[in-house]
Design an enzyme around this catalytic site. Structure first.
Site, PDB file in Angstrom:
ATOM      1  N   THR A  93       0.863  -1.191   0.000  1.00 13.05           N
ATOM      2  CA  THR A  93       0.000   0.000   0.000  1.00 13.05           C
ATOM      3  C   THR A  93       0.899   1.240   0.000  1.00 13.05           C
ATOM      4  OG1 THR A  93      -0.163  -0.182   2.426  1.00 13.05           O
ATOM      5  CG2 THR A  93      -2.011  -1.030   1.132  1.00 13.05           C
ATOM      6  N   PHE A 160       3.160  -6.239  12.202  1.00 15.79           N
ATOM      7  CA  PHE A 160       4.057  -5.382  12.983  1.00 15.79           C
ATOM      8  C   PHE A 160       5.511  -5.795  12.777  1.00 15.79           C
ATOM      9  CE2 PHE A 160       0.052  -5.733  15.470  1.00 15.79           C
ATOM     10  CZ  PHE A 160      -0.372  -4.419  15.357  1.00 15.79           C
ATOM     11  N   ASN A 219       3.080   3.277  14.541  1.00 17.70           N
ATOM     12  CA  ASN A 219       4.130   3.911  13.736  1.00 17.70           C
ATOM     13  C   ASN A 219       4.226   5.406  14.021  1.00 17.70           C
ATOM     14  OD1 ASN A 219       5.063   1.600  12.587  1.00 17.70           O
ATOM     15  ND2 ASN A 219       4.183   1.932  10.572  1.00 17.70           N
ATOM     16  N   PHE A 260      14.463   3.841  20.917  1.00 10.06           N
ATOM     17  CA  PHE A 260      14.173   4.885  19.926  1.00 10.06           C
ATOM     18  C   PHE A 260      14.580   6.277  20.406  1.00 10.06           C
ATOM     19  CE2 PHE A 260      11.739   1.361  18.387  1.00 10.06           C
ATOM     20  CZ  PHE A 260      11.748   1.487  17.007  1.00 10.06           C
ATOM     21  N   CYS A 271       7.860   2.196   5.373  1.00  6.81           N
ATOM     22  CA  CYS A 271       6.670   2.191   6.238  1.00  6.81           C
ATOM     23  C   CYS A 271       6.443   3.505   6.977  1.00  6.81           C
ATOM     24  CB  CYS A 271       6.762   1.040   7.240  1.00  6.81           C
ATOM     25  SG  CYS A 271       6.515  -0.575   6.495  1.00  6.81           S
ATOM     26  N   ARG A 342      14.649   2.307   0.401  1.00  2.92           N
ATOM     27  CA  ARG A 342      13.509   3.208   0.185  1.00  2.92           C
ATOM     28  C   ARG A 342      13.554   4.363   1.179  1.00  2.92           C
ATOM     29  NH1 ARG A 342       8.510  -0.797   0.488  1.00  2.92           N
ATOM     30  NH2 ARG A 342       9.879  -1.706   2.074  1.00  2.92           N
TER      31      ARG A 342
END
Length: 447
Positions: A93, A160, A219, A260, A271, A342
């Site tokens: 998608t 996930f 996300n 993170f 993504c 990407r």
């Protein structure tokens, strides 16, 4: 009777899911409209690098020694419809060209091609990341087209997967979320995921909209956390602070956590960037755009990091032009343990410096072929040592383990100038300085 499973789409998600379902003991038939992908998988090869995936494929694709033979491939929709009890839709998608919105054409095509072949009771399970409200519309499509009528149902089961850990994430998920409309659908999915549920993976049952929102919400939260620490890096640059120490200090707070919180050149990949943009677009369509206006700033902070890395390199080289300067770039993929380039921040930085006159040479352990296709005008080397040879500056832009284990003294012997810029705050400054390097990292002007 044992369930039979089909997987529609054999890209990154589909190939991993198909192999994992075979590993869990199911007979699996996977379909793709691209013949080359099917032929590659039948040879036990993957169209992308993912640790452990080729080995998993070869345990179940017919023709390999000791193979279970449980995983086959086809291009025949009728065969898929006749074979499967549970059909997983795992197609791409992407972001619409020139828009923030999600391109649903692959999902709609998959459902439109599968549904007319559902002549007996079946559960179609969407795994693709889609805008909220999509499942309700797709359920109506199945009801209209499936000969089985109400016996052909839809469920939504978001994925996930983390690139580099996809096999582990499929076989041992940290949670399983299912959006269902019947007890039968829930029971079938409990049967599919019986092994991980038995190992303790939480099984969360929701309605369609909540299941669709879980992935984009997760996300968005991760993107927010990454961009937050990158914003703090900007403040540390201005205030002579140390963002690595700041992150360590706030990370001890268990309400915040350490994950993170490594400042750097930001996130990329297939993504996070497109998912938060699609989420903003969908919120606007629903009239809830004000709820997600903060994501615009998250996106902006993230993209700004790339330009700041270029500027950091310029200043470290004396503040003038990149013309005539030789720059070694360590890393091309958007993250380690992947060959995915990407929306890669590393390649973006390399490309910007190249466009401004720098002679850029890139090395990456797994992403070279993909990087060459995207940026054929950059220079490429077969090793970190060759990339650094003759360099006026070295930029560390993807945090591969191989780069953390490099010998700074050996690299120093071939570099023109011992200048290392750590765009991921992942190298040991003491080690590099001991070997005579000038070490500089984002958000750490005095470290």
């Amino acid at each position: 009777m044992a369930l039979k499973i089909t997987v529609i789409g054999t890209g990154y998600l589909g190939a991993t899911h198909a192999a994992a379902m075979a590993e869990l003991g199911f007979e699996v038939l996977a379909l793709d409209v691209v013949r080359e992908k099917i032929e590659m998988l039948e040879r036990g090869e993957t169209p992308m690098y993912e640790p452990g995936l080729e080995e998993l494929l070869r345990r179940h694709v017919p023709g390999f020694e000791g193979s279970s033979g449980r995983l086959r491939f086809t291009q025949d929709w009728a065969e898929v419809g006749a074979f499967g009890d549970v059909h997983f839709v795992c197609v791409n998608t992407p972001q619409k060209h020139g828009e923030y919105a999600c391109d649903m054409s692959y999902v709609e095509s998959a459902i439109g091609s599968l549904a007319p072949h559902l002549a007996r009771p079946a559960l179609v399970v969407g795994k693709s990341t889609v805008p909220v409200g999509s499942a309700d519309r797709l359920a109506r499509t199945i009801a209209e087209l499936a000969p089985a009528g109400a016996d052909a149902e839809l469920a939504w089961n978001p994925e996930f997967l983390r690139e580099g850990l996809a096999v582990q994430d499929t076989l041992h998920p940290d949670r399983i979320v299912v959006g269902v409309r019947s007890e039968r659908a829930e029971a079938l999915l409990r049967q599919v995921y019986e092994t991980p549920i038995g190992e303790g993976s939480p099984f969360v049952v929701t309605d369609f909209p909540t299941a669709e929102l879980v992935k984009t919400s997760a996300n968005s939260f991760l993107a927010t956390k990454i961009s937050f620490i990158n914003a703090m890096a900007e403040v540390c640059e201005a205030a002579d602070g140390d963002v690595a120490k700041l992150a360590e200090a706030i990370g001890y707070d268990d309400r915040i956590g350490k994950k993170f919180l490594r400042a750097g050149i930001g996130f990329g990949g297939g993504c996070l960037p497109k998912d938060i943009r699609a989420f903003m677009a969908r919120a606007g369509e629903l009239g809830a755009d004000q709820a997600l206006t903060f994501l615009r700033e998250i996106d902006s902070i993230n993209m700004r990091q790339r330009g700041q890395m270029v500027e950091l390199a310029r200043q470290a080289l004396g503040g003038g032009s990149f013309l005539g300067k030789r720059i070694a770039v360590l890393g091309a993929t958007f993250k380690p343990d992947s060959d995915d380039v990407r929306d890669s921040p590393a390649l973006n930085v390399a490309g910007q410096i190249h466009l401004q006159g720098g002679q850029v040479t890139v090395y990456d352990p797994k992403g070279m072929a993909n990087a060459r296709r995207v940026f054929p005008t950059l220079g490429y080397a077969d090793s970190a040592l060759e990339a650094v040879r003759g360099a006026d500056a070295v930029l560390h832009l993807t945090e591969w383990q191989e780069f953390r284990e490099l010998d700074p003294a050996q690299l120093g012997e071939v570099a023109t100038t011992r200048l290392i810029l750590d765009g991921r705050n992942a190298l040991d400054p003491v080690l590099w300085r001991k070997a005579g390097w000038t070490y500089r990292a984002m958000g750490r002007p005095t470290a």
